[in-house]
Design an enzyme around this catalytic site. Structure first.
Site, PDB file in Angstrom:
ATOM      1  N   LYS A 199      47.007 -20.953 -34.146  1.00  0.00           N
ATOM      2  CA  LYS A 199      45.934 -21.236 -33.176  1.00  0.00           C
ATOM      3  C   LYS A 199      45.122 -22.447 -33.609  1.00  0.00           C
ATOM      4  O   LYS A 199      44.820 -23.336 -32.803  1.00  0.00           O
ATOM      5  CB  LYS A 199      45.049 -19.999 -33.043  1.00  0.00           C
ATOM      6  N   GLY A 255      47.408 -11.830 -29.419  1.00  0.00           N
ATOM      7  CA  GLY A 255      46.756 -10.550 -29.173  1.00  0.00           C
ATOM      8  C   GLY A 255      46.925  -9.523 -30.278  1.00  0.00           C
ATOM      9  O   GLY A 255      46.448  -8.394 -30.155  1.00  0.00           O
ATOM     10  N   THR A 292      39.359 -10.812 -31.665  1.00  0.00           N
ATOM     11  CA  THR A 292      38.497 -11.926 -31.259  1.00  0.00           C
ATOM     12  C   THR A 292      37.086 -11.388 -31.058  1.00  0.00           C
ATOM     13  O   THR A 292      36.909 -10.276 -30.533  1.00  0.00           O
ATOM     14  CB  THR A 292      39.010 -12.555 -29.949  1.00  0.00           C
ATOM     15  N   GLN A 309      34.648 -21.363 -32.895  1.00  0.00           N
ATOM     16  CA  GLN A 309      34.591 -22.377 -31.836  1.00  0.00           C
ATOM     17  C   GLN A 309      33.366 -22.140 -30.953  1.00  0.00           C
ATOM     18  O   GLN A 309      33.055 -21.009 -30.581  1.00  0.00           O
ATOM     19  CB  GLN A 309      35.866 -22.295 -30.996  1.00  0.00           C
ATOM     20  N   GLN A 346      42.541 -23.006 -25.837  1.00  0.00           N
ATOM     21  CA  GLN A 346      43.729 -22.631 -26.611  1.00  0.00           C
ATOM     22  C   GLN A 346      44.987 -23.026 -25.846  1.00  0.00           C
ATOM     23  O   GLN A 346      44.997 -23.079 -24.616  1.00  0.00           O
ATOM     24  CB  GLN A 346      43.778 -21.126 -26.890  1.00  0.00           C
ATOM     25  N   ARG A 384      49.396 -22.325 -26.453  1.00  0.00           N
ATOM     26  CA  ARG A 384      50.474 -21.810 -27.313  1.00  0.00           C
ATOM     27  C   ARG A 384      51.790 -21.908 -26.541  1.00  0.00           C
ATOM     28  O   ARG A 384      51.781 -21.950 -25.306  1.00  0.00           O
ATOM     29  CB  ARG A 384      50.207 -20.352 -27.709  1.00  0.00           C
ATOM     30  N   HIS A 426      86.674  -5.426 -15.942  1.00  0.00           N
ATOM     31  CA  HIS A 426      87.429  -4.460 -16.739  1.00  0.00           C
ATOM     32  C   HIS A 426      87.046  -3.009 -16.453  1.00  0.00           C
ATOM     33  O   HIS A 426      87.890  -2.171 -16.127  1.00  0.00           O
ATOM     34  CB  HIS A 426      87.239  -4.747 -18.233  1.00  0.00           C
TER      35      HIS A 426
END
Length: 881
Positions: free
Chosen positions: A22, A131, A135, A182, A308, A310, A840
């Protein structure tokens, strides 16, 4: 001395080990023009390491995690609580505290902050970890900042994080934790943006979820979100949710839930202009990182902040196209009954044996593309022909009904039809070449005596295998690899003329029997038995031969006990040492001489053959001994033949009772005779190819032994990680980049966990079309391929070597190829996740007269082993009862 804090402008992707996924991504975001990131800093992994090292008990507690059962909720909860409690009561060393407080003051002590965990294994292309840790939002004050950092460290051991690491093979002591601190933004609107549609996978669509208030509520799923989709700077979809709850930051710290009222609940969170602006920013971020991104953003005073980004780890890789046109790719693995990942040599061999789309006969086909360690056929060149667009969905019904629906849906799209060439027609020269085969099929149906076809095919295969074995023995080194490339390029062209006149005849006659029965009698009641126990099917004969092995073994208890503990490497030597081993050895050797080149997933040349791993067959042999009487498998086959003859006679007798009945009966009798004499040839092409694959594999491993002796490779099996051309160059240069093996192994292990789609476009969109048939509520739908209804115990089997079945069980499997044939004499019904009318499992199921439904998505996950289920092979669905 360790440095414990880094500001965002000091870090980038190279800082992963220090600031976690992160933190590293936030550093990268700060470098993208036009992207605004709220200010902040990262508490480095060195701080976490020095923090936990102040504890004498931590190492011992960490070690206890290795032995817990992650499937046990109680064990998991107790272990996680021990770890978290211990860390939350541990003092943060003074030097770490000082650096954190200094950075906090420099960034602005009067602001509120979001404090987030950032693990070194988080937000990576191969494993998201999103997750898994905690946070903390709207944190103010020196003490609260430090407490939140400590709680983040402790959250490395939440129950979900421990379980996730266990499942994905990460050691607990290898994952370190940084913390992102942040500055908080107090947004009117926030949300998540995916730069590829997370549902369909389409890389051209930006999908935006937006809601009022803080984005953390949306991420955690407690509030509803509006959906906006943008393509090429145009809003193509807007779906407004009813937003009853909003989460806002409280002035005194923390967060609060607020209920919305009236029209505010259905007010759009974003304007069209804001959604398009967001999408443009998303594309900039995606271009910077080089892959589709999952982005958290917020909107305050009409200014967009990115908090963020990702990688999206759930998308299936897109097969590569050579131009900007829209392409459609179909999975090769689904109709071939092999949906598992394939190693590079297996991919190279299959691309070489495929006869179309090649620059030279020995080259690899450009029409087959690798994606996710599977092979996909680029169907686009074929779809340029009007007749192909019309006929291909019908033809695919025989292989996989879901594929057929996907192709039909694709060719009906306006965007495809606009780009297609409506006037492109098949050249007359190609049609002219097909005339002889077409006439041969017509002759086979109308008047030709087809009883020698199976014998002709068997002679052809024996002669070709003998010839190819001799060719491979005459050469060595790079010349042998060149000979293999040459041999592979001729396999299909040589066998197709033999099969093309017989197999289509068998399929067409089956369809004619069905359609004429319905036309003349109003039903096809006898159809289910008509295909039972036909002569000459090499796969059925293999199953019968394995039953003979089981019958030979059942008389020797010591051999049975030996088989339960036998190992592949010592299988034959060990068998000779037990009482009865010498007596059963000839039966074993006879079976393996004829069928030892078979195996599960056998289209991948790198997979073990029964000759190499004989214990794969042990569960089938032991199940046969337990559940089937001596000789019963042969009696059942003969009974199936009698059933077919009786069904044919009933059908003919019913026809004789209709107007012009004598004429109809004669025509139907001819169709039945032709169908039964030729349908057994269905398995011969693969039998032929697998015998040659076995020769080729042995030759490649012999060359690999030489490379090991020369010190080029460590083990012969490392050759599986290279293409044929790379092996040829390796032999010529006596050198290889050893890092390639590790890189390709890592990719293969990642790809093996993916679920391959049947149909995917060059834009990454996975096309799925639900079947239109009506089924009972809760039933699982698929394709009906063998008529009848059966109830019984489900035996969910993922790997043949782990199979345990009793007579009368219903086999539920991802797929069945010839390697699974030993289980068919035990099964009363069949359910597979892939397949079609002529694949098959469907063919063999009809031969055994068992109801079968194939193409049932996620059948092995939705049906639990041991459940009682009902298989309706007439209508095409499965019920759990």
């Amino acid at each position: 001395m360790n440095r414990y804090v880094f500001y965002f402008n000091e870090i980038d992707k190279s800082s992963l080990a220090s600031v976690g996924g992160k933190g590293a991504n936030l550093g990268e975001l700060c470098r993208i023009p036009g992207i605004v990131v709220p200010a902040g800093f990262c508490v480095a992994t060195s701080a976490y390491r020095d923090f936990v090292n102040t504890s004498r008990e931590f190492a011992a507690l960490l070690k206890t995690l290795e032995s817990i059962n992650a499937e046990s909720m109680e064990e998991l909860k107790a272990a996680g609580e021990r770890m978290r409690t211990h860390l939350e009561n541990l003092d943060i060393p003074a030097p770490i505290q000082q650096e954190i407080i200094q950075a906090w003051r420099k960034t602005g002590s009067h602001h509120a902050y979001a404090v987030r965990s950032s693990a070194t294994a988080e937000d990576l292309p191969g494993a998201s970890f999103a997750g898994q840790q905690d946070t903390f939002l709207n944190i103010e004050g020196e003490k609260n900042i430090l407490d939140s950092v400590r709680k983040c460290w402790a959250s490395l051991f939440t129950d979900r994080a421990i379980a996730y690491r266990q499942k994905n093979g990460f050691r607990h002591d290898q994952v370190l934790l940084a913390v992102v601190v942040q500055r908080m933004v107090f947004p009117e609107v926030s949300g998540i943006m995916f730069t590829a549609d997370p549902v369909t996978g389409n890389r051209k669509i930006v999908s935006i979820d937006a809601s009022f208030g803080l984005g953390e509520a949306l991420v955690s799923g407690v509030v509803s979100a509006d959906l906006y989709q943008v393509r090429a700077d145009k809003l193509i979809k807007k779906q407004i949710a009813k937003k009853e709850i909003v989460i806002y930051a409280r002035p005194e710290g923390g967060t609060a839930k607020v209920e919305l009222e009236g029209e505010r609940q259905t007010a759009p969170a974003l304007s069209e202009e804001q959604a398009v602006r967001l999408a443009r920013m998303g594309r900039s971020i995606e271009n910077h990182f080089g892959s589709p991104q999952d982005i958290e953003w917020c909107l305050a005073d009409n200014k967009i902040f990115v908090v963020q980004s990702r990688p999206i780890t759930t998308l299936y890789p897109v097969p590569k196209a050579d131009d900007d046109k829209l392409h459609l790719f179909l999975s090769i693995g689904h109709p071939q009954m092999m949906t598992e990942a394939i190693k590079p040599l297996g991919i190279s061999v299959f691309r070489t044996v495929f006869p179309f789309g090649k620059r030279s006969p020995q080259a690899e086909s450009d029409l087959l593309r690798e994606a996710g360690s599977r092979l996909y056929l680029d169907l686009t060149p074929m779809l340029e022909y009007r007749e192909a667009r019309k006929r291909l969905p019908e033809m695919l019904l025989n292989l996989d009904e879901s594929m057929s629906r996907a192709v039909q849906e694709f060719v009906e799209r306006e965007e495809f039809q606009a780009a297609a060439q409506p006037g492109k027609r098949v050249e007359f020269g190609l049609v002219k070449k097909a005339f002889p085969t077409g006439f041969a099929v017509l002759r086979n149906i109308l008047y030709r005596d087809n009883y020698q076809a199976i014998d002709e095919m068997n002679r052809f295969i024996a002669e070709q295998v003998k010839e190819n074995r001799a060719k491979l023995q005459e050469v060595s080194g790079a010349d042998r690899i060149a000979q293999i490339q040459e041999m592979l390029s001729t396999l299909i062209p040589r066998v197709v003329p033999m099969v093309a006149q017989y197999l289509p005849t068998a399929i067409i006659t089956f369809k004619l029997i069905e359609s004429l029965s319905k036309k003349w009698l109003g039903d096809a009641a006898e159809l289910g038995n008509i295909s039972k126990s036909p002569p000459g099917n090499v796969t059925t004969e293999m199953g019968l031969a394995l039953g003979d092995v089981a019958d030979a073994v059942r008389n020797y208890p010591a051999v049975i006990e030996y088989l339960k503990r036998a190992a592949d490497g010592t299988f034959w030597d060990g068998l000779k040492t037990v009482p009865g081993g010498e007596e059963v050895l000839p039966v074993f050797l006879s079976f393996f001489e004829k069928y030892g080149m078979r195996g599960t997933g056998e289209i991948d040349i790198t997979r073990s053959r029964w000759r190499e791993a004989p214990t794969q067959l042990v569960p089938a042999i032991l199940s046969h001994i337990k559940s089937v009487r001596p000789g019963q498998h042969r009696c059942d086959f003969l009974a199936g033949k009698e059933d077919a003859e009786l069904a044919a006679e009933r059908l003919l007798e019913r026809l004789r009772q209709t107007p012009r009945g004598s004429f109809k009966a004669r025509r139907m009798q001819r169709l039945i005779r032709v169908h039964r004499s030729l349908i057994g040839i269905r398995e011969h092409p693969k039998y032929y190819v697998m015998q040659n694959f076995d020769l080729i594999k042995q030759a490649i491993l012999q060359e690999a032994d030489e490379l090991v002796a020369a010190g080029v490779l460590d083990r012969p099996e490392e050759v599986f990680w290279f293409s044929l051309q790379e092996i040829k160059e390796m032999i010529e240069t006596q050198w290889v980049d050893r890092k390639v093996v590790a890189q390709r192994k890592e990719k293969y292990e990642h790809d093996a966990k993916l679920t391959p789609p049947r149909a995917i476009t060059s834009e990454g969109e996975i096309i799925t079309v639900k079947p239109g048939a009506e089924v009972p509520p809760g039933a699982l739908t698929g394709s009906p391929v063998s008529a009848g209804t059966i109830e019984g115990r489900a035996r969910v089997i993922l790997r043949l070597e782990e199979a345990k079945m009793d007579k009368g069980d219903i086999l539920v499997a991802p797929y069945t190829d010839p390697g699974w044939t030993p289980l068919f004499p035990l099964a009363a019904g069949l359910v597979t996740e892939v397949g079609g009318l002529m694949t098959h499992g469907a063919v063999v199921a009809r031969e055994y007269g068992m109801p079968a439904v194939v193409g049932v998505d996620n059948a092995t996950k939705l049906i639990r082993d041991g459940q009682r289920i009902r298989v309706n092979g007439t209508e095409g669905y499965v019920e759990v009862i």
